[in-house]
Each structure stands twice: as structure tokens, then as C-alpha cells.
Scaffold this active site. Structure first.
Site, PDB file in Angstrom:
ATOM      1  N   THR A 273     108.690 -27.421  61.920  1.00  0.00           N
ATOM      2  CA  THR A 273     109.776 -28.026  62.147  1.00  0.00           C
ATOM      3  C   THR A 273     109.044 -30.098  62.355  1.00  0.00           C
ATOM      4  O   THR A 273     107.639 -29.081  63.358  1.00  0.00           O
ATOM      5  CB  THR A 273     110.443 -28.128  63.813  1.00  0.00           C
TER       6      THR A 273
ATOM      7  N   CYS B 238     105.869 -18.730  45.116  1.00  0.00           N
ATOM      8  CA  CYS B 238     106.145 -17.144  44.648  1.00  0.00           C
ATOM      9  C   CYS B 238     105.848 -16.889  43.134  1.00  0.00           C
ATOM     10  O   CYS B 238     105.541 -17.238  42.518  1.00  0.00           O
ATOM     11  CB  CYS B 238     108.062 -17.789  44.079  1.00  0.00           C
TER      12      CYS B 238
ATOM     13  N   ALA C 117      98.471 -18.476  37.954  1.00  0.00           N
ATOM     14  CA  ALA C 117      98.308 -19.123  37.001  1.00  0.00           C
ATOM     15  C   ALA C 117      97.909 -20.829  36.592  1.00  0.00           C
ATOM     16  O   ALA C 117      97.890 -21.173  37.870  1.00  0.00           O
ATOM     17  CB  ALA C 117      99.919 -19.778  35.634  1.00  0.00           C
TER      18      ALA C 117
ATOM     19  N   PHE D 271     112.576 -17.022  50.008  1.00  0.00           N
ATOM     20  CA  PHE D 271     112.342 -16.686  51.077  1.00  0.00           C
ATOM     21  C   PHE D 271     112.604 -17.304  52.815  1.00  0.00           C
ATOM     22  O   PHE D 271     113.342 -18.370  52.486  1.00  0.00           O
ATOM     23  CB  PHE D 271     110.378 -16.545  51.355  1.00  0.00           C
TER      24      PHE D 271
ATOM     25  N   SER E  91     108.611  -9.809  43.881  1.00  0.00           N
ATOM     26  CA  SER E  91     108.484 -11.630  44.263  1.00  0.00           C
ATOM     27  C   SER E  91     107.823 -11.191  45.772  1.00  0.00           C
ATOM     28  O   SER E  91     108.461 -10.499  46.656  1.00  0.00           O
ATOM     29  CB  SER E  91     109.535 -12.655  43.875  1.00  0.00           C
TER      30      SER E  91
ATOM     31  N   HIS F  99     108.175 -22.654  45.879  1.00  0.00           N
ATOM     32  CA  HIS F  99     107.389 -23.158  44.553  1.00  0.00           C
ATOM     33  C   HIS F  99     107.020 -24.857  45.472  1.00  0.00           C
ATOM     34  O   HIS F  99     107.877 -25.818  46.200  1.00  0.00           O
ATOM     35  CB  HIS F  99     109.040 -23.609  44.218  1.00  0.00           C
TER      36      HIS F  99
ATOM     37  N   THR G  46     104.203 -12.726  41.245  1.00  0.00           N
ATOM     38  CA  THR G  46     105.401 -11.612  40.769  1.00  0.00           C
ATOM     39  C   THR G  46     103.857 -10.503  41.395  1.00  0.00           C
ATOM     40  O   THR G  46     102.455 -10.404  40.508  1.00  0.00           O
ATOM     41  CB  THR G  46     104.996 -11.776  39.161  1.00  0.00           C
TER      42      THR G  46
END
Length: 233
Positions: A154, A54, A70, A2, A47, A108, A56
Site C-alpha cells: 500500500t 511472470c 528474454a 498473481f 507461470s 508485467h 515460464t
């Protein structure tokens, strides 16, 4: 992958336990609505970043989609605190011709951070955050990239130490585009540090491990000298 440029703010319309025969139990299925703009080219298995995580696509229609979360993801992110009508940042995975307006974001999440202060600065907001896992502070540098709830931002200030923190600034335009602007002190955000920082750290460690016979003390002394010089200057 991304870019950290949030495309749409969606709404969680329902949360359901995942099928135990598939997940082993403990997970959650999220249905997210009010996001038809990003579903025009969606496919099963695609995704989508949800608050920087991320996930699905497992089902979809014109105005909604489902994702499974999960148990490990619920533990490591702020997705476990979502409820019906919660707002979430959404971004589709990049295409080959996408402009890289933000930075490389994997989706992640490294840890969550507690929002400890929100300070207005003209029409901008300064957010001060403290990570739950303080080890990530070594990768957070002033003027560097960081991803908060999926938004590429930033870093404007860093305070290292046992009670370290970092700050980012949200301009008026960004405040309207991401859910993070509505959060209050005590709330949590998902953090993904710049993956480039991770590669640099590993490369430096490997270099010193090779040239110094595995003595990482040389690296520690060098960093210590740099820090001392910075504090004196």
C-alpha cells in the site's frame, strides 16, 4: 495472474546464456533453488512470478526450477542485476479458489524504481522510491495498491513533480517474507502499477474524447482545478 502475496524467497543458483537458436541471443536462463514448497504441483509451462516478473517454467525438479529471461525483460526489470546466490520473491499463478489477499497482479513490470531512502519507524521500515519512468507516477496514489518485486503493498505517501517519489511501509512480518526489506538506498526494485488505474485512465480519456470532440484540454483543466484545490486545502 498473481495476488502479490509472496509465497517463498528463493535463491538464484546459476545463470546461463539462453540457447541462441531459440532466443536469438542475449537472454538468460535462471535456475532458482530453495523453493520446494512451491514446486509440489508445478508443471512445465507454468507461470511463476520472480521478483514480480511472470516467467515460464522450462525445467524443474523437487527443489529447483528453471526459467528463461528474454533480453527485453532484462532491460525493463531488475532481473539483469541478479547474480549467483541472489534472493528473489516467488509466487505461483493463482487458482480459481485462491483468496485474493493482495490485489490483481499481472506480473508485467512497468518500470524499475530506485530506492532513495530507508527510514525506521518503530519496528517498521518506510521505503522511499523514485521510478525510472516518471510517467507511472500519474497512476500512483496515496492508499492505492502497488507491486514491488512481486509483493502487493500500500502506498503511504506520494510526492508528485519532476523529482517525484512515493513511499511504502513494511511491517515487521512483511520484512521477513520479501527480499525488498534487505535492499539499501541505490538498489532497484521492479514496479507494477495497479492495472485498474490503467483502465480508469483509458476510460476517462475515451469519455472526454467523445463528449468534448477530442479536446483533452477539458480534462487537463478539470485535473488542474482539483490539484489546485488540494494544494490550497
Amino acid at each position: 495472474m498473481f495476488t502479490g502475496l509472496v509465497e517463498k524467497i528463493g535463491t538464484v543458483s546459476s545463470l546461463e546464456p539462453l540457447d541462441t537458436s531459440v532466443s536469438g541471443g542475449g537472454g538468460t536462463s535462471l535456475t532458482i533453488t530453495d523453493c520446494e514448497e512451491i514446486l509440489t504441483d508445478v508443471h512445465l509451462g507454468d507461470s511463476i512470478s520472480v521478483n514480480g516478473t511472470c516467467l515460464t517454467v522450462t525445467a524443474f525438479d523437487k527443489t529447483w526450477f528453471k526459467v528463461g529471461v528474454a533480453p527485453e525483460t532484462l532491460r525493463r526489470t531488475n532481473l539483469g542485476s541478479l547474480g549467483t546466490n541472489s534472493k528473489v520473491n516467488l509466487e505461483r499463478a493463482v487458482k480459481g479458489d485462491t483468496r485474493m489477499g493482495g490485489h490483481i497482479v499481472q506480473g508485467h513490470v512497468d518500470t524499475i524504481a530506485k530506492l532513495i531512502a530507508v527510514t525506521p519507524d518503530s519496528n517498521a521500515l518506510v521505503l522511499r522510491l523514485q521510478p525510472r519512468d516518471m510517467a507511472v507516477m500519474q497512476h500512483i496514489v496515496e492508499k492505492g495498491f502497488i507491486t514491488l518485486d512481486g509483493a502487493s503493498l500500500t502506498v503511504t505517501q506520494v510526492q508528485d513533480g519532476e523529482d517525484g517519489w512515493f513511499e511504502i511501509m513494511l511491517i515487521a512480518y512483511t520484512q521477513e517474507k520479501i527480499v525488498t526489506a534487505a535492499k539499501q538506498p541505490g538498489d532497484y526494485v521492479n514496479i507494477e502499477i495497479d492495472v485498474v488505474a490503467k483502465y480508469v485512465e483509458k476510460s476517462v480519456q475515451a469519455y472526454f474524447a467523445t463528449t468534448a470532440g477530442g479536446d483533452m484540454g477539458m480534462l487537463e483543466k478539470m485535473v488542474s482545478r482539483i490539484v489546485d484545490a488540494k494544494l490550497k486545502g
